[in-house]
Scaffold this active site. Sequence first.
Site, mmCIF file in Angstrom:
data_model
loop_
_atom_site.group_PDB
_atom_site.id
_atom_site.type_symbol
_atom_site.label_atom_id
_atom_site.label_comp_id
_atom_site.label_asym_id
_atom_site.label_seq_id
_atom_site.Cartn_x
_atom_site.Cartn_y
_atom_site.Cartn_z
ATOM 1 N N ARG A 121 -23.716 -9.384 -41.062
ATOM 2 C CA ARG A 121 -23.591 -10.581 -40.308
ATOM 3 C C ARG A 121 -21.868 -10.257 -39.190
ATOM 4 N NH1 ARG A 121 -23.094 -13.072 -45.099
ATOM 5 N NH2 ARG A 121 -24.762 -14.332 -45.194
ATOM 6 N N LYS A 143 -24.245 -9.182 -23.321
ATOM 7 C CA LYS A 143 -25.928 -9.269 -24.042
ATOM 8 C C LYS A 143 -26.432 -8.370 -24.271
ATOM 9 C CE LYS A 143 -26.795 -12.770 -19.839
ATOM 10 N NZ LYS A 143 -27.423 -13.179 -19.101
ATOM 11 N N GLU A 185 -27.941 -2.177 -8.451
ATOM 12 C CA GLU A 185 -26.824 -2.993 -8.907
ATOM 13 C C GLU A 185 -25.657 -3.110 -8.419
ATOM 14 O OE1 GLU A 185 -28.406 -5.771 -10.978
ATOM 15 O OE2 GLU A 185 -29.846 -5.284 -12.202
ATOM 16 N N LYS A 227 -17.879 -7.228 -12.924
ATOM 17 C CA LYS A 227 -18.893 -7.934 -14.153
ATOM 18 C C LYS A 227 -17.696 -8.705 -14.952
ATOM 19 C CE LYS A 227 -22.583 -7.815 -17.126
ATOM 20 N NZ LYS A 227 -23.870 -7.699 -17.599
ATOM 21 N N GLU A 237 -22.992 -17.995 -19.708
ATOM 22 C CA GLU A 237 -24.478 -18.013 -18.484
ATOM 23 C C GLU A 237 -24.876 -19.995 -18.582
ATOM 24 O OE1 GLU A 237 -27.163 -15.353 -17.456
ATOM 25 O OE2 GLU A 237 -28.543 -17.067 -16.277
ATOM 26 N N ARG A 241 -22.193 -17.300 -13.899
ATOM 27 C CA ARG A 241 -22.800 -16.331 -14.839
ATOM 28 C C ARG A 241 -23.922 -15.290 -14.333
ATOM 29 N NH1 ARG A 241 -22.757 -12.244 -20.387
ATOM 30 N NH2 ARG A 241 -23.912 -10.953 -19.671
ATOM 31 N N ASN A 245 -28.231 -12.447 -11.362
ATOM 32 C CA ASN A 245 -29.100 -12.407 -10.947
ATOM 33 C C ASN A 245 -29.673 -12.559 -10.174
ATOM 34 O OD1 ASN A 245 -29.449 -13.257 -14.056
ATOM 35 N ND2 ASN A 245 -29.885 -15.130 -14.522
ATOM 36 N N HIS A 248 -33.053 -10.844 -9.273
ATOM 37 C CA HIS A 248 -33.775 -10.736 -10.341
ATOM 38 C C HIS A 248 -35.499 -11.862 -11.004
ATOM 39 C CE1 HIS A 248 -30.068 -8.215 -11.332
ATOM 40 N NE2 HIS A 248 -31.119 -7.874 -12.564
ATOM 41 N N HIS A 252 -38.242 -9.977 -10.968
ATOM 42 C CA HIS A 252 -38.878 -9.701 -12.448
ATOM 43 C C HIS A 252 -40.261 -10.161 -12.112
ATOM 44 C CE1 HIS A 252 -35.038 -10.398 -15.118
ATOM 45 N NE2 HIS A 252 -35.365 -9.363 -15.583
ATOM 46 N N HIS A 265 -36.386 -0.594 -12.833
ATOM 47 C CA HIS A 265 -35.732 -2.218 -12.646
ATOM 48 C C HIS A 265 -34.830 -2.102 -11.407
ATOM 49 C CE1 HIS A 265 -33.649 -5.491 -13.773
ATOM 50 N NE2 HIS A 265 -32.340 -5.437 -13.957
HETATM 51 P P1 NAD Z 1 -32.838 3.809 -20.028
HETATM 52 O O1 NAD Z 1 -31.794 3.074 -21.057
HETATM 53 O O2 NAD Z 1 -34.215 3.301 -20.250
HETATM 54 O O3 NAD Z 1 -32.409 5.274 -19.298
HETATM 55 C C1 NAD Z 1 -33.471 5.836 -18.505
HETATM 56 C C2 NAD Z 1 -34.151 6.894 -18.547
HETATM 57 O O4 NAD Z 1 -32.976 7.863 -18.168
HETATM 58 C C3 NAD Z 1 -34.794 7.374 -20.602
HETATM 59 O O5 NAD Z 1 -35.325 7.873 -20.279
HETATM 60 C C4 NAD Z 1 -33.489 7.707 -21.015
HETATM 61 O O6 NAD Z 1 -33.464 8.529 -22.225
HETATM 62 C C5 NAD Z 1 -32.384 8.801 -19.576
HETATM 63 N N1 NAD Z 1 -31.494 9.350 -19.343
HETATM 64 C C6 NAD Z 1 -29.919 8.142 -20.024
HETATM 65 N N2 NAD Z 1 -28.712 8.987 -19.950
HETATM 66 C C7 NAD Z 1 -29.296 9.831 -19.280
HETATM 67 C C8 NAD Z 1 -28.787 10.835 -19.109
HETATM 68 N N3 NAD Z 1 -26.964 11.510 -18.577
HETATM 69 N N4 NAD Z 1 -29.150 12.409 -18.082
HETATM 70 C C9 NAD Z 1 -30.248 12.387 -18.228
HETATM 71 N N5 NAD Z 1 -31.099 11.312 -18.816
HETATM 72 C C10 NAD Z 1 -30.910 10.281 -18.968
HETATM 73 O O7 NAD Z 1 -32.848 2.517 -18.181
HETATM 74 P P2 NAD Z 1 -31.209 1.773 -17.713
HETATM 75 O O8 NAD Z 1 -32.181 1.407 -17.094
HETATM 76 O O9 NAD Z 1 -30.356 3.202 -18.273
HETATM 77 O O10 NAD Z 1 -31.495 0.639 -18.728
HETATM 78 C C11 NAD Z 1 -32.754 -0.777 -19.236
HETATM 79 C C12 NAD Z 1 -32.259 -1.741 -20.041
HETATM 80 O O11 NAD Z 1 -31.611 -1.884 -19.357
HETATM 81 C C13 NAD Z 1 -33.265 -2.764 -19.858
HETATM 82 O O12 NAD Z 1 -33.830 -2.287 -20.815
HETATM 83 C C14 NAD Z 1 -32.536 -3.501 -19.687
HETATM 84 O O13 NAD Z 1 -33.988 -5.219 -20.231
HETATM 85 C C15 NAD Z 1 -31.651 -3.538 -20.056
HETATM 86 N N6 NAD Z 1 -30.368 -4.011 -19.139
HETATM 87 C C16 NAD Z 1 -29.375 -4.729 -20.297
HETATM 88 C C17 NAD Z 1 -28.669 -5.734 -19.166
HETATM 89 C C18 NAD Z 1 -27.642 -6.496 -20.283
HETATM 90 O O14 NAD Z 1 -26.939 -7.097 -19.679
HETATM 91 N N7 NAD Z 1 -27.231 -6.219 -21.924
HETATM 92 C C19 NAD Z 1 -28.370 -5.313 -18.104
HETATM 93 C C20 NAD Z 1 -29.535 -4.775 -17.869
HETATM 94 C C21 NAD Z 1 -30.037 -4.068 -17.937
HETATM 95 MG MG MG Z 2 -30.750 -6.046 -13.429
#
Ligand code: NAD
Ligand code: MG
Length: 359
Positions: A121, A143, A185, A227, A237, A241, A245, A248, A252, A265
């Site tokens: 939980r 999130k 971003e 943020k 949101e 908030r 987006n 996006h 998306h 992304h």
């Molecule tokens: P990711 O986590 O897939 O990382 C991108 C790549 O870089 C991966 O292959 C990873 O292994 C590699 N990597 C990470 N750190 C590294 C480093 N320091 N050196 C070398 N390689 C490294 O992608 P991302 O862009 O970080 O995150 C995307 C995800 O985030 C999506 O799933 C998206 O939905 C989510 N997201 C969430 C929120 C939220 O508010 N929770 C907001 C935006 C995005």
């Molecule tokens: Mg985004």
Amino acid sequence: MEKLRVELGERSYEVLIDRGNIPLIGERLLRFSIGKKVALISNPKIFELYGEKVTSSLKKEGFDPYVVLIPDGELYKDYFWAYHIITRLLESGFDRKSCLIALGGGVIGDITGFVASIYMRGIPYIQIPTTLLAQVDSSVGGKTAVNHPLGKNMIGSFWQPSLVWIDVDTLDTLPEREFISGLAEVIKYGIIWDNEFFELLDKNKEKILRKEKEILIQIIKRACEIKAEVVSKDERESSLRAILNYGHTIGHAIETLTGYSSYLHGEAISIGMVYEAKLSSILGFLDRESLERIKNILKNFGLPINLPLNMDFSAMIKTILLDKKNIEGKLRMVFPEAIGKMKINFEISEEDLKKVLNE
Ligand code: NAD
Ligand code: MG
């Protein structure tokens, strides 16, 4: 060390930003009332780079770290792998006092936060984001989610971390394309909230692209501050908030229709921001000059600003109308009316959308 606070009453927490601070994480954790057992969640690539630094820092301060690795990639941010992590925690006797540590990008951060929110939980977790996107976006705000075959981030929760620990040195190993994608971003924060920040990014383009640490710390801090301010005012949101987006809705749709394979992304969001700004300009809110500034900054940072030539516009409109941000079939969007100022919850017609996509 730069520091800011996400104000959310008893769920408030700090975001700390520095260079070379990963080996100090153990010492920092001593301030929290958590058990000695901590689980480090990561993937093999990131663990290879930074895992040892984190675990030895934890051990040095008397913590007992247990490592759970999941395969690298968005494909593994799903219920199955969340379940796998939970099984490993149960087998190893993790209890309600135990803490999880997410070491990685947004994928690791999102799945770790999700597991933390449902394990017994809810248990505490800490973010050590290692991509620029995770440092300025996904690690802050609470999130959490995993994907379902029928939709991205469809299973999730709001669960705030206890700490966000950012080491900008981790960006040195990040592939260039991932870094630039994360900058989309960062630029978004300037457009939605802070004209001065937008100008600072514009002026310091070279230094940022050279990954000079001082400027990186400065811009990551400002992005997190913005943020944090938005999230403090509207954690779940209900209105404000939604400005996060920006870009996006169209972004998306681009990701979906290109099967999440052609664009990262931030790249898709960059195009989305341009077209959503165009929409604002067509509707008479945003002046021509601001639209040009938005296009130029994105282009100058090496981000794409045009829709792919072979884009199927009617499929795109269909996808946009299915967006989970719409309410009762009405297409609602946010867009800039000036740099640093957003219009929210604006209902737009299919006609306007067609006009902008055909431009
Ligand atoms: P990711 O986590 O897939 O990382 C991108 C790549 O870089 C991966 O292959 C990873 O292994 C590699 N990597 C990470 N750190 C590294 C480093 N320091 N050196 C070398 N390689 C490294 O992608 P991302 O862009 O970080 O995150 C995307 C995800 O985030 C999506 O799933 C998206 O939905 C989510 N997201 C969430 C929120 C939220 O508010 N929770 C907001 C935006 C995005
Ligand atoms: Mg985004």
